[in-house]
Design a protein around this motif. Structure first.
Motif, PDB file in Angstrom:
ATOM      1  N   PRO A  41       0.806  -1.238   0.000  1.00 61.75           N
ATOM      2  CA  PRO A  41       0.000   0.000   0.000  1.00 61.75           C
ATOM      3  C   PRO A  41       0.834   1.281   0.000  1.00 61.75           C
ATOM      4  O   PRO A  41       0.311   2.349  -0.326  1.00 61.75           O
ATOM      5  N   ASP A  42       2.127   1.180   0.391  1.00 63.30           N
ATOM      6  CA  ASP A  42       2.946   2.394   0.397  1.00 63.30           C
ATOM      7  C   ASP A  42       3.615   2.634  -0.953  1.00 63.30           C
ATOM      8  O   ASP A  42       4.473   3.508  -1.086  1.00 63.30           O
ATOM      9  N   LEU A  43       3.222   1.828  -1.953  1.00 64.12           N
ATOM     10  CA  LEU A  43       3.880   1.899  -3.249  1.00 64.12           C
ATOM     11  C   LEU A  43       2.817   2.021  -4.343  1.00 64.12           C
ATOM     12  O   LEU A  43       2.430   1.026  -4.948  1.00 64.12           O
ATOM     13  N   PRO A  44       2.350   3.223  -4.614  1.00 61.47           N
ATOM     14  CA  PRO A  44       1.146   3.363  -5.452  1.00 61.47           C
ATOM     15  C   PRO A  44       1.334   2.879  -6.886  1.00 61.47           C
ATOM     16  O   PRO A  44       0.367   2.437  -7.506  1.00 61.47           O
ATOM     17  N   LYS A  45       2.534   2.947  -7.425  1.00 56.35           N
ATOM     18  CA  LYS A  45       2.716   2.512  -8.816  1.00 56.35           C
ATOM     19  C   LYS A  45       2.697   0.991  -8.953  1.00 56.35           C
ATOM     20  O   LYS A  45       2.550   0.459 -10.044  1.00 56.35           O
ATOM     21  N   ALA A  56       9.679   4.646  -0.459  1.00 58.71           N
ATOM     22  CA  ALA A  56       8.243   4.369  -0.455  1.00 58.71           C
ATOM     23  C   ALA A  56       7.534   5.407   0.411  1.00 58.71           C
ATOM     24  O   ALA A  56       8.176   6.172   1.126  1.00 58.71           O
ATOM     25  N   ALA A  57       6.210   5.419   0.366  1.00 54.48           N
ATOM     26  CA  ALA A  57       5.442   6.296   1.245  1.00 54.48           C
ATOM     27  C   ALA A  57       5.461   5.714   2.657  1.00 54.48           C
ATOM     28  O   ALA A  57       6.092   4.696   2.919  1.00 54.48           O
ATOM     29  N   LYS A  58       4.746   6.359   3.560  1.00 46.79           N
ATOM     30  CA  LYS A  58       4.804   5.928   4.955  1.00 46.79           C
ATOM     31  C   LYS A  58       3.434   5.437   5.389  1.00 46.79           C
ATOM     32  O   LYS A  58       2.440   6.140   5.233  1.00 46.79           O
ATOM     33  N   LEU A  59       3.414   4.212   5.938  1.00 53.12           N
ATOM     34  CA  LEU A  59       2.160   3.678   6.471  1.00 53.12           C
ATOM     35  C   LEU A  59       2.072   4.010   7.955  1.00 53.12           C
ATOM     36  O   LEU A  59       3.035   3.844   8.690  1.00 53.12           O
ATOM     37  N   VAL A  60       0.925   4.498   8.377  1.00 49.38           N
ATOM     38  CA  VAL A  60       0.717   4.763   9.797  1.00 49.38           C
ATOM     39  C   VAL A  60      -0.455   3.911  10.246  1.00 49.38           C
ATOM     40  O   VAL A  60      -1.524   3.927   9.633  1.00 49.38           O
ATOM     41  N   HIS A  61      -0.207   3.121  11.298  1.00 52.41           N
ATOM     42  CA  HIS A  61      -1.256   2.218  11.779  1.00 52.41           C
ATOM     43  C   HIS A  61      -1.974   2.900  12.932  1.00 52.41           C
ATOM     44  O   HIS A  61      -1.359   3.274  13.918  1.00 52.41           O
ATOM     45  N   VAL A  62      -3.286   3.081  12.787  1.00 50.23           N
ATOM     46  CA  VAL A  62      -4.029   3.901  13.739  1.00 50.23           C
ATOM     47  C   VAL A  62      -5.124   3.087  14.401  1.00 50.23           C
ATOM     48  O   VAL A  62      -5.886   2.388  13.727  1.00 50.23           O
ATOM     49  N   GLY A  63      -5.208   3.194  15.705  1.00 54.23           N
ATOM     50  CA  GLY A  63      -6.282   2.526  16.439  1.00 54.23           C
ATOM     51  C   GLY A  63      -7.512   3.412  16.505  1.00 54.23           C
ATOM     52  O   GLY A  63      -7.458   4.594  16.209  1.00 54.23           O
ATOM     53  N   HIS A 112      -1.541   2.281  16.986  1.00 59.43           N
ATOM     54  CA  HIS A 112      -2.036   1.051  17.539  1.00 59.43           C
ATOM     55  C   HIS A 112      -1.856  -0.007  16.488  1.00 59.43           C
ATOM     56  O   HIS A 112      -1.917   0.295  15.311  1.00 59.43           O
ATOM     57  N   ALA A 113      -1.731  -1.286  16.874  1.00 55.53           N
ATOM     58  CA  ALA A 113      -1.733  -2.342  15.868  1.00 55.53           C
ATOM     59  C   ALA A 113      -3.069  -3.056  15.940  1.00 55.53           C
ATOM     60  O   ALA A 113      -3.275  -3.804  16.872  1.00 55.53           O
ATOM     61  N   SER A 114      -3.938  -2.912  15.086  1.00 52.52           N
ATOM     62  CA  SER A 114      -4.079  -1.861  14.121  1.00 52.52           C
ATOM     63  C   SER A 114      -5.494  -1.924  13.602  1.00 52.52           C
ATOM     64  O   SER A 114      -5.910  -2.868  12.957  1.00 52.52           O
ATOM     65  N   ASP A 115      -6.247  -0.935  13.938  1.00 47.98           N
ATOM     66  CA  ASP A 115      -7.632  -0.876  13.461  1.00 47.98           C
ATOM     67  C   ASP A 115      -7.668  -0.423  12.009  1.00 47.98           C
ATOM     68  O   ASP A 115      -8.552  -0.794  11.248  1.00 47.98           O
ATOM     69  N   ALA A 116      -6.734   0.439  11.646  1.00 49.08           N
ATOM     70  CA  ALA A 116      -6.697   0.914  10.272  1.00 49.08           C
ATOM     71  C   ALA A 116      -5.277   1.325   9.945  1.00 49.08           C
ATOM     72  O   ALA A 116      -4.504   1.667  10.828  1.00 49.08           O
ATOM     73  N   SER A 117      -4.928   1.231   8.674  1.00 52.80           N
ATOM     74  CA  SER A 117      -3.634   1.737   8.245  1.00 52.80           C
ATOM     75  C   SER A 117      -3.891   2.863   7.264  1.00 52.80           C
ATOM     76  O   SER A 117      -4.700   2.716   6.348  1.00 52.80           O
ATOM     77  N   ILE A 118      -3.234   3.986   7.483  1.00 53.20           N
ATOM     78  CA  ILE A 118      -3.397   5.102   6.569  1.00 53.20           C
ATOM     79  C   ILE A 118      -2.049   5.426   5.951  1.00 53.20           C
ATOM     80  O   ILE A 118      -1.007   5.074   6.499  1.00 53.20           O
ATOM     81  N   VAL A 119      -2.081   6.040   4.787  1.00 53.38           N
ATOM     82  CA  VAL A 119      -0.848   6.278   4.054  1.00 53.38           C
ATOM     83  C   VAL A 119      -0.559   7.759   3.956  1.00 53.38           C
ATOM     84  O   VAL A 119      -1.447   8.543   3.612  1.00 53.38           O
ATOM     85  N   ASP A 120       0.672   8.134   4.262  1.00 56.60           N
ATOM     86  CA  ASP A 120       1.145   9.500   4.039  1.00 56.60           C
ATOM     87  C   ASP A 120       2.120   9.450   2.871  1.00 56.60           C
ATOM     88  O   ASP A 120       3.199   8.860   2.982  1.00 56.60           O
ATOM     89  N   PHE A 121       1.722  10.054   1.759  1.00 55.14           N
ATOM     90  CA  PHE A 121       2.563   9.977   0.555  1.00 55.14           C
ATOM     91  C   PHE A 121       3.669  11.031   0.514  1.00 55.14           C
ATOM     92  O   PHE A 121       4.390  11.122  -0.472  1.00 55.14           O
ATOM     93  N   ASN A 122       3.777  11.847   1.572  1.00 57.14           N
ATOM     94  CA  ASN A 122       4.825  12.882   1.536  1.00 57.14           C
ATOM     95  C   ASN A 122       6.214  12.288   1.325  1.00 57.14           C
ATOM     96  O   ASN A 122       7.048  12.852   0.648  1.00 57.14           O
ATOM     97  N   ARG A 123       6.481  11.142   1.985  1.00 58.50           N
ATOM     98  CA  ARG A 123       7.822  10.537   1.861  1.00 58.50           C
ATOM     99  C   ARG A 123       8.006   9.819   0.522  1.00 58.50           C
ATOM    100  O   ARG A 123       9.129   9.612   0.075  1.00 58.50           O
ATOM    101  N   GLY A 124       6.902   9.402  -0.108  1.00 58.39           N
ATOM    102  CA  GLY A 124       6.985   8.619  -1.340  1.00 58.39           C
ATOM    103  C   GLY A 124       7.746   9.379  -2.417  1.00 58.39           C
ATOM    104  O   GLY A 124       7.391  10.509  -2.737  1.00 58.39           O
ATOM    105  N   GLY A 125       8.794   8.768  -2.952  1.00 58.31           N
ATOM    106  CA  GLY A 125       9.564   9.409  -4.009  1.00 58.31           C
ATOM    107  C   GLY A 125      10.779  10.168  -3.514  1.00 58.31           C
ATOM    108  O   GLY A 125      11.530  10.738  -4.318  1.00 58.31           O
TER     109      GLY A 125
END
Ligand code: ADP
Ligand code: MG
Ligand code: ZN
Length: 485
Positions: free
Chosen positions: A85-89, A120-127, A133-146
């Motif tokens: 998921p941290d690799l959109p291409k 790659a982008a950064k995955l953040v695991h959020v409760g 938290h590990a892990s109710d949901a994982s969200i992606v921050d694409f700022n680091r990607g590239g």
């Protein structure tokens, strides 16, 4: 028990300190709101076209030059295909069989290659609580990607956890001095995977290796490697075989076991590398080479050479100071300070690397960096000059250093204030030595009949009487003189 020899090779990722990303014009992110530094290229939108960052290639060439690589006149980018998921291409643009830099060496470790790629982008695991938290949901921050990365791969030339840690510090210092990266492990701009195997001591064939992933501090790297070496030795010792796998090291003291498997060789990816069709090859011309060469200052290895051969330090001192730039900088400032008498360079190096560092290690917030301490380079130089000229005894100089570390100040003033000036070989000291001989008649007799070690209590008496201000050599000379030896 068989004796085993550890074999270690490192793969290091360094985030390059360019203004923009590897293949697009987005600025690099330093904690901005998530997903604010993105564009169609680094989000992997269909049809977007990458363009290689010339500054990243410039930095890559500087790294290659610093480690003596062969710089490829032509290199190409490949697609490394996998899903995450941290690799959109669906692929990472990296270099494969035609990297920018081939071979090389940094100190006693050979470099296999240096190549460029994108982060790659950064995955953040959020409760659900909103806490990580590990892990109710994982969200992606694409700022680091590239973000541009240089990957440095060593040959398996390291032989212990401590050597790996020490070498990695040299690499970090070198990169920092080049100015190509912040190389900050806590912030992830320097990341290291360690490949580890062991073999019976004296054999040359390489054992099966495991790969310890992404350790984010020097302490954890050394501890992780040590733990993995011990794990492999125990397996071999009990007649087992080490499995080739990728491992995770958990540095928490209550982690049982501290090392766990991420994936085995059978689960290893086949990345289906193929040449990136959207990028032209990197053709390095003379102009780029000249620019890279011109941008390089003095590197730690060259600095160590200069400390040794121009300033005259021992090889060990020269390396110790040069490989930790903060120590080398402090040493050079102290050496340049106008103090009378001037300190001899080797003595100054020892005072800094041994006495001062030992006091800073427990010290408040300096992290072992003398530049952050209360002891100015000029004060260190003045104190060392006084001690070397025997105007204060070594014991008294150490007391002065204690005060400098605690509160700063001027060593000359402290020596005067505290009455720490050395007793010279004049009448005062001679009288104290005479009293010491009288009070230690047995010891004096033994010294006289050839037992040099018996001088201990006599010197001890003089040091007590003079509060450590007497010079040990001078005391010995006076003892011998008065005993007629
Ligand atoms: P892989 O194909 O598994 O990535 P490479 O040959 O590319 O392996 O090597 C990756 C890293 O592992 C390099 O740093 C290399 O020095 C190191 N390495 C290779 N073989 C061994 C071994 N037997 N023991 C320790 N390190 C090794
Ligand atoms: Mg590899
Ligand atoms: Zn972008």
């Amino acid at each position: 028990m068989t004796a085993y020899e550890p074999v270690i090779g490192l793969e290091i990722h360094i985030q390059l300190a360019t203004r923009t990303k590897m293949f697009c014009g987005c600025e690099l992110s330093f904690g901005e709101s998530p997903n604010t530094r993105t564009c169609p290229v680094c989000l992997g939108l269909p049809g977007a076209l990458p363009v290689a960052n010339a500054r990243a290639i410039h930095f890559g060439l500087m790294i290659g030059m610093a480690v003596g690589s062969e710089l490829a006149p032509r290199s190409i980018f490949h697609r490394k295909n996998y899903f995450y998921p941290d690799l959109p291409k669906g692929y990472q643009i990296s270099q494969y069989d035609e990297p920018l830099c081939l071979g090389g060496r940094l100190a006693d470790v050979r470099i296999h290659r240096v190549h460029l790629e994108e982060d790659a982008a950064k995955l953040v695991h959020v409760g659900a609580s909103g806490r990580i938290h590990a892990s109710d949901a994982s969200i992606v921050d694409f700022n680091r990607g590239g973000t541009p990365l240089a990957e440095i791969v060593t040959e398996p030339d390291l032989r212990s956890a401590e050597q790996a840690g020490e070498w990695l510090r040299l690499l970090r210092t070198t990169m920092r001095q080049l100015g190509v990266s912040d190389v900050n492990m806590e912030e992830g701009s320097l990341r290291c995977d360690a490949n580890i195997s062991v073999r019976p001591a004296g054999t040359t064939e390489l054992g099966t290796k495991t790969e310890l992933k992404n350790m984010n501090s020097f302490r954890f790297i050394e501890r992780g490697i040590r733990a993995e070496i011990a794990r492999q030795e125990a397996i071999l010792e009990s007649g087992g075989r080490v499995a080739q796998e990728t491992l995770h090291y958990d540095p928490r003291p209550n982690a049982h076991p501290p090392i766990t498997s991420l994936r085995s060789k059978e689960e290893a990816h086949d990345y289906r590398y193929f040449p990136e069709p959207d990028l032209v090859p990197v053709a390095v011309g003379q102009e780029m080479l000249d620019a890279a060469r011109a941008a390089m200052g003095e590197l730690p290895a060259a600095r160590a050479e200069r400390f040794e051969h121009t300033i005259g330090l021992s090889p060990d001192s020269a390396r110790q100071l040069a490989f930790r730039a903060e120590l080398g900088d402090y040493f050079e400032q102290a050496l340049a300070a106008q103090v009378d008498p001037p300190p001899p360079p080797q003595a100054l190096a020892n005072w800094i690397a041994v006495d001062l560092l030992a006091r800073l290690r427990d010290g408040e917030g300096t992290g072992g960096d003398p530049n952050l301490s209360r002891v100015t380079p000029a004060a260190m130089a003045a104190l060392c000059g006084l001690a070397a000229a025997k105007r204060v005894s070594v014991g008294a100089a150490r007391q002065v250093l204690d005060r400098l570390v605690a509160a700063g100040g001027d060593p000359v003033a402290i020596v005067q204030e505290e009455g720490l000036a050395a007793l010279d070989g004049g009448d005062d000291l001679a009288a104290v030595v005479a009293a010491a001989l009288a009070a230690n008649a047995d010891a004096a007799e033994r010294v006289k009949t050839g037992n040099a070690k018996a001088i201990g209590p006599i010197v001890g008496y003089v040091m007590r009487e003079t509060k450590g201000r007497a010079d040990g050599g001078e005391v010995t000379r006076l003892v011998n003189e008065q005993l007629g030896i």
